[in-house]
Each structure stands twice: as C-alpha cells, then as structure tokens.
Scaffold this motif. Structure first.
Motif, PDB file in Angstrom:
ATOM      1  N   SER A   1      -1.189  -3.934   1.166  1.00 32.44           N
ATOM      2  CA  SER A   1      -2.341  -3.771   0.260  1.00 32.44           C
ATOM      3  C   SER A   1      -2.437  -2.351  -0.283  1.00 32.44           C
ATOM      4  N   TYR A   2      -2.932  -2.241  -1.536  1.00 29.70           N
ATOM      5  CA  TYR A   2      -3.315  -0.991  -2.191  1.00 29.70           C
ATOM      6  C   TYR A   2      -2.160  -0.008  -2.363  1.00 29.70           C
TER       7      TYR A   2
ATOM      8  N   ALA B   1      -0.757  -1.350  -7.595  1.00 27.72           N
ATOM      9  CA  ALA B   1      -0.956  -0.717  -8.902  1.00 27.72           C
ATOM     10  C   ALA B   1       0.160  -1.067  -9.865  1.00 27.72           C
ATOM     11  N   SER B   2       1.160  -1.804  -9.386  1.00 27.50           N
ATOM     12  CA  SER B   2       2.271  -2.212 -10.259  1.00 27.50           C
ATOM     13  C   SER B   2       2.741  -3.592  -9.811  1.00 27.50           C
TER      14      SER B   2
ATOM     15  N   ASN C   1      -4.246  -9.956  -7.192  1.00 25.00           N
ATOM     16  CA  ASN C   1      -4.850  -8.760  -7.786  1.00 25.00           C
ATOM     17  C   ASN C   1      -3.851  -7.621  -7.986  1.00 25.00           C
ATOM     18  N   ASN C   2      -2.627  -7.968  -8.309  1.00 22.34           N
ATOM     19  CA  ASN C   2      -1.628  -6.946  -8.588  1.00 22.34           C
ATOM     20  C   ASN C   2      -1.591  -6.664 -10.095  1.00 22.34           C
TER      21      ASN C   2
ATOM     22  N   GLN D   1       7.512 -10.479  -8.694  1.00 22.62           N
ATOM     23  CA  GLN D   1       8.820  -9.907  -8.377  1.00 22.62           C
ATOM     24  C   GLN D   1       9.610  -9.676  -9.658  1.00 22.62           C
ATOM     25  N   THR D   2      10.158  -8.496  -9.793  1.00 24.33           N
ATOM     26  CA  THR D   2      11.020  -8.224 -10.953  1.00 24.33           C
ATOM     27  C   THR D   2      12.361  -8.933 -10.782  1.00 24.33           C
ATOM     28  N   TYR D   3      13.073  -9.087 -11.903  1.00 24.13           N
ATOM     29  CA  TYR D   3      14.455  -9.542 -11.812  1.00 24.13           C
ATOM     30  C   TYR D   3      15.302  -8.387 -11.258  1.00 24.13           C
TER      31      TYR D   3
END
Length: 585
Positions: free
Chosen positions: A484-485, A533-534, A559-560, A565-567
């Motif tokens: 978290s956070y 935050a990202s 709440n992101n 998940q990025t590639y």
C-alpha cells in the motif's frame, strides 16, 4: 622354741616333736593351714604391687587428672553458618572438641526448643525449621558428656519476593573477579555506575533487589557476564530505583563477547543514560554494522517496565540469543525496540505493547540485509526509515540471501525526509547477467494474518515510499500480501512495453532488464496492491512475449493511479506491440 618359730626356720621342712598320735594329726592340720595362708599372702602381695606399679606409671583409663595417656576434655566449641536464615532454609553447625590426643573427638547433637529438624553427620549437623524463632544447637563430647558447646540460629519468616529484608550490600567499585549477590530480600545498592570487567561473572540470586542510584548503570565489558538467576514469577530478580523519584541508567553490554543473561527478571524505572541509545532499559553492542549478528543478550521471562526512552537498543548488530523467550516491554516512553535490520530476526516471543510508540524502529547506518533473515510477527509493526534497502550478498559473495517474513509481519516505510519518499527495497542486482547476485523474498501470509508493506506516515498517501523491486529474485514467492501507498519515483528507466510517456514507477517492480530473472506466473497470489502513485506492477524483465507472464491473476488492485501491470520487455529482436500498454485494473 615355739612350733611356729621352728616352721619358719626349717628351710621349707617342718619338724614336729614326737608325741601322741592325736596331737600329731592336729599338728599336721595346723601346718596345712599355715601353708594355705602363706600362699594367699603371697598372691595378695603380688596383686597390690602390680596395682601400685600401674598407678605409678599412669596406666588405665578415666577422665581424671594426671599425665601420660589420660583423656582430658577441656571444652567444645560450636559455630553456625549462617546464624540467621529464613524459614525452610538450612544452617550448618560445626563442632570442635578441645582435648588431648588420647580422647575421641566425637560428639552427640541436640537442639532446643522443639520445632526444627536437626540432621547430624559426624562433627557437623544441619538444621532447618519452618517455624520462626531462635534455636540453640548443642554438641556434647562423647568422651566427657559434661563438656558441651552451643550456637544459636535465628529463623525469620520469609518475605515476599521483591520485598527488602533489611540487609543492604553496597557495590561502589568495578568488579574484576566473579562474585554472587545474595537473594532472599537482600538489597544490593549501586550508587554510581560500575563495570563488570575481564572474565568476571556476577550472579544475582533469586529475590535479590538491585537498587541503582540516579543515572547509575551496570556495564558488562570484554568477556564478562551478568547473570540474573531468577527461577519463577515468585522467585525473580529486581532492578529498581534506589530513589523512587530518580531513574537509574541502563544495563549495558559493550562487547560482542560479553553477555547479559536475565532469567525471571524485572527491570523497572531505568533509562537515564542519554546519548545515541535513546534512554533504553537495556543497550547492547555487537562487533560492527557489517558483521553478522552477535548473540549478547539472553532473556527468559523478563519484564522491562517504564524506561525513560526505548525498551531495548540493539546496536552494531548485537542480538538476542536464539533461545531467548518471554520478553515484556511496557510503559516505555519511546519505541519498544530499536535495532539494526540484521538483528531484527532475533527478537524473542513476548509482548511489546503499552509503550509510547508500539513499533520496532530500524536504526542505521543502513537497513541492508546481507545474510538470511527471518522477521517474526511480534505483534507490532517494524518502522524502516531509509531511502534504500538492499537484500543481497555483501562483498564478493554470490550466495543468495533470503528475507523471510512470517504471517502477520507489518513493515512500515515512512518518508526518508519530508520531501523524499521512503524506501526502494531491492532484491538482488542487475547488469551482470547471467551472474547477477540473487536476493529472495519469501513472504507467505495467511488470510487471517496477511503480510503488509505500507506507508509509515501518520496520514498515509500514495507515493509515500518507492516500493519493492524484485530485481534478480529467483525463488521469490508472495502470497496473502498487501502493498500500500507506494509507487513514488523509482529512478528506473527500462525498455519494457509500458504505455508511452509513463515512468517505471510501481508498488511492485519485477525484473533485471535481462533474462536471468523471469518471474513465474504464481510469483504473487491472493494479494492486494492499493493506493499506488503509479502502476501496481511494473514488468521490466525480458521475455519472448510482451505479456508473459501475467501476474495479475488472483490478485486485487485498488485505487492505483495506473493499470495493474505493464507489458514486459520483449527479448531482441522482438519488438513491443504498436499499442504499448498494460493489463487493466
């Protein structure tokens, strides 16, 4: 001449005058009688002479006066050790018979009044009583019963453990030889700071009270040892204030070869030490911050109550012994424990609540994990205030290092400064494939006791800390974990297939830019990533396909700021899809 005169002059022959026959018979009878009387006289005379001779030579027994071999007892002395004791304890009596060499040294024993148990053993005897009073124990000479000696013992009622019995012993000088501090209510006064030096061992017996003056500390140096030898919750050792209004100092171990060993012990009202240790009840030091943890503190059912600052301070990788157990820290005005990261795993089972800050605080100069470490759930969170934390072997070692977190562990990462986010926690390394060093995260929680990585700020917000980076982390596994956070600026720039014009920032960053570490599909399961935050997960490993593997299955993302998940990067000569991107929340 008379007949007797004629017998006496006859050279052994008796001459009898002629006469009538009856007279001769009477004469013969008289001669026989005279001979018998003569034999008796001779026997009697020899016996008397023998007695006279023996008497004159000092022969025979008896206790009367005279010289030679006559036995003479002049007295008996008796000593008692101790002469004062509590009910149920024992005193040893020793008798000495003062006599010449011909006498027996044996004695017989007796005790008055009734109410005690006397156990003789030659010239010693032990005495025990469960009834308070003064008892007299007497030894009587076996050679002369008129000669006796006595000693007294006073038996007092026991006092409750932790209560002074009135006996006070002062300890005002450093200690260089082993010694024992008596218990049973004896107060040991330490008015100013002292040291236990060399190889000395100080043993504090059950129910002793160690009263320390204002700011007075006991330092255990070199190879020395302080042993508080309590045995139960009714037979404990107490370290207390000499003046109820003035806190004492600390129990301090100054060496990686010294030992503070406390069994069933109460430490109350200490911590007036100041300096770097933050006023703890106990402070110990290991060899160095780069050395393996040194087991220099052993606790077994110990209470640290109301220190001025923290409960325990573990410096320079000082640690508890592996068999430590039952530590209660309460009433501290600061943190329950302050410790280096490598010593964190040594904290024993116990209770660490009821303090000013119910947390474990990790001290510097860094929080790196350079050897296998297991962090146990001790019921309070661990606060790690640093910009970077690395889990990897140190120096030239290539042996993988594993950080294991048990169910229920909570790690808090506050900002490293008011304007700088908290930790980027890195496992392993990159840039040297296939020889990157390995750092393993083994975090297997349960639904009831998840493992939590979160902000350490009073009011948490996204981006309070950077996040976890499983760089080269072969063998890692996360289950029932909450992150978290996180998601602050990471400083990482990869060639993965994330959306254009977005940073490599995420709560969980996975990969080493290469192919040495490609995570398994079940790297993280049954877990939640929230308030990043990202991204939730930033995939920076290389694989033959741009979404291989997808780590989002069975996990929750809430709440992101960006997608789950990025590639990941594609192994050359492969290229990212035209529509670069990521999996959706």
């Amino acid at each position: 001449m008379s007949k007797i005169a004629a017998w006496a002059s006859g050279r052994g022959r008796t001459r009898v005058a002629a006469g009538p026959a009856p007279d001769r018979k009477r004469q013969q009878g008289a001669v026989y009688l005279l001979r018998l009387v003569g034999r008796w006289l001779a026997l009697f005379t020899s016996t008397v002479l023998a007695v006279v001779v023996l008497s004159s030579c000092g022969g025979g027994g008896g206790t009367g006066g005279g010289g030679g071999n006559t036995c003479t007892v002049t007295g008996v002395t008796v000593s008692a050790n101790p002469s004062t004791m509590t009910t149920g304890a024992t005193s040893t009596f020793t008798a000495t018979v003062n006599a010449n060499a011909s006498c027996s040294g044996a004695v017989t024993w007796s005790a008055t009044p009734a109410g005690g148990t006397l156990t003789p053993s030659g010239n010693t005897a032990t005495f025990m009583s469960t009834t308070p009073g003064t008892y007299s124990v007497t030894a009587s000479s076996s050679a002369d019963a008129t000669k006796t000696g006595s000693a007294s013992v006073t038996v007092t009622g026991t006092v409750a453990c932790g209560t002074p019995n009135g006996t006070v012993v002062n300890h005002a000088a450093n200690i260089t030889a082993s010694e024992t501090w008596a218990g049973e209510g004896v107060t040991h006064m330490v008015p100013t700071s002292i040291g236990i030096n060399g190889s000395a061992i100080v043993t504090v017996q059950p129910c002793a009270l160690v009263a320390l003056g204002q700011g007075a500390s006991i330092s255990v140096n070199a190879n020395a040892k302080l042993l508080a030898a309590g045995t139960s919750n009714t037979r404990f050792v107490s370290f207390l204030r000499a003046d109820i209004n003035q806190p004492w100092g600390i129990l301090r171990g100054t060496s990686a070869t010294s030992l503070i060993e406390l069994h069933w012990t109460l430490l109350q009202g200490g911590g007036a030490f100041g300096g770097q240790y933050n006023n703890p009840g106990i402070a110990v030091a290991g060899a160095s911050y780069s050395s393996p943890p040194a087991p220099v503190l052993k606790v077994d059912n110990v209470i640290i109550e109301s220190p001025q600052g923290v409960g325990v301070y573990l410096d320079a990788n000082a640690a508890f012994t592996a068999d430590s157990t039952g530590l209660l820290i309460t009433g501290a005005s600061g943190y329950a424990v302050m410790t280096t990261m490598m010593a964190l795993g040594s904290l024993p089972s116990g209770t660490y609540t009821g303090n000013g800050i119910d947390e474990i605080f990790i001290i510097g100069p860094n929080a790196n994990v350079f050897g296998d470490l297991t962090i146990h759930d001790r019921g309070i969170p661990v606060r790690i205030q640093t910009g970077s934390l690395r889990v990897a072997p140190a120096g030239t070692s290539t042996t993988p290092v594993t950080l294991t977190l048990e169910p229920g562990v909570v790690l808090k990462f506050p900002k490293s400064s008011p304007t700088t986010p908290g930790a980027r926690v890195i496992f392993g390394s990159n840039g040297n494939s296939p020889n990157n060093v390995v750092g393993v995260l083994n975090a297997i929680g349960t639904p009831a006791k998840p493992i939590i990585f979160t902000s350490g700020e009073a009011v948490p917000a996204p981006g309070d800390w950077v996040g976890l980076w499983l760089n080269t982390a072969s063998g890692s596994r996360l289950d029932n974990v909450v992150i978290s956070y996180a998601g602050a600026f990471s400083g990482i720039v990869s060639n993965n297939c994330r959306p254009n014009n977005t940073p490599d920032d995420a709560a969980l960053i996975v990969g080493d830019f290469e192919t040495q570490y490609v995570p398994p599909a079940n790297l993280i399961t049954n877990s939640r990533i929230d308030n990043s935050a990202s991204y939730g997960i930033d995939a920076i490993w290389q694989s033959g396909f741009f979404n291989d593997p997808n780590l989002t299955a069975s996990n929750v993302f809430q709440n992101n700021a960006r997608c789950a998940q990025t590639y990941n990067a594609v192994t050359p000569p492969g290229i990212c899809p035209v529509q670069r991107g990521c999996t959706a929340n």
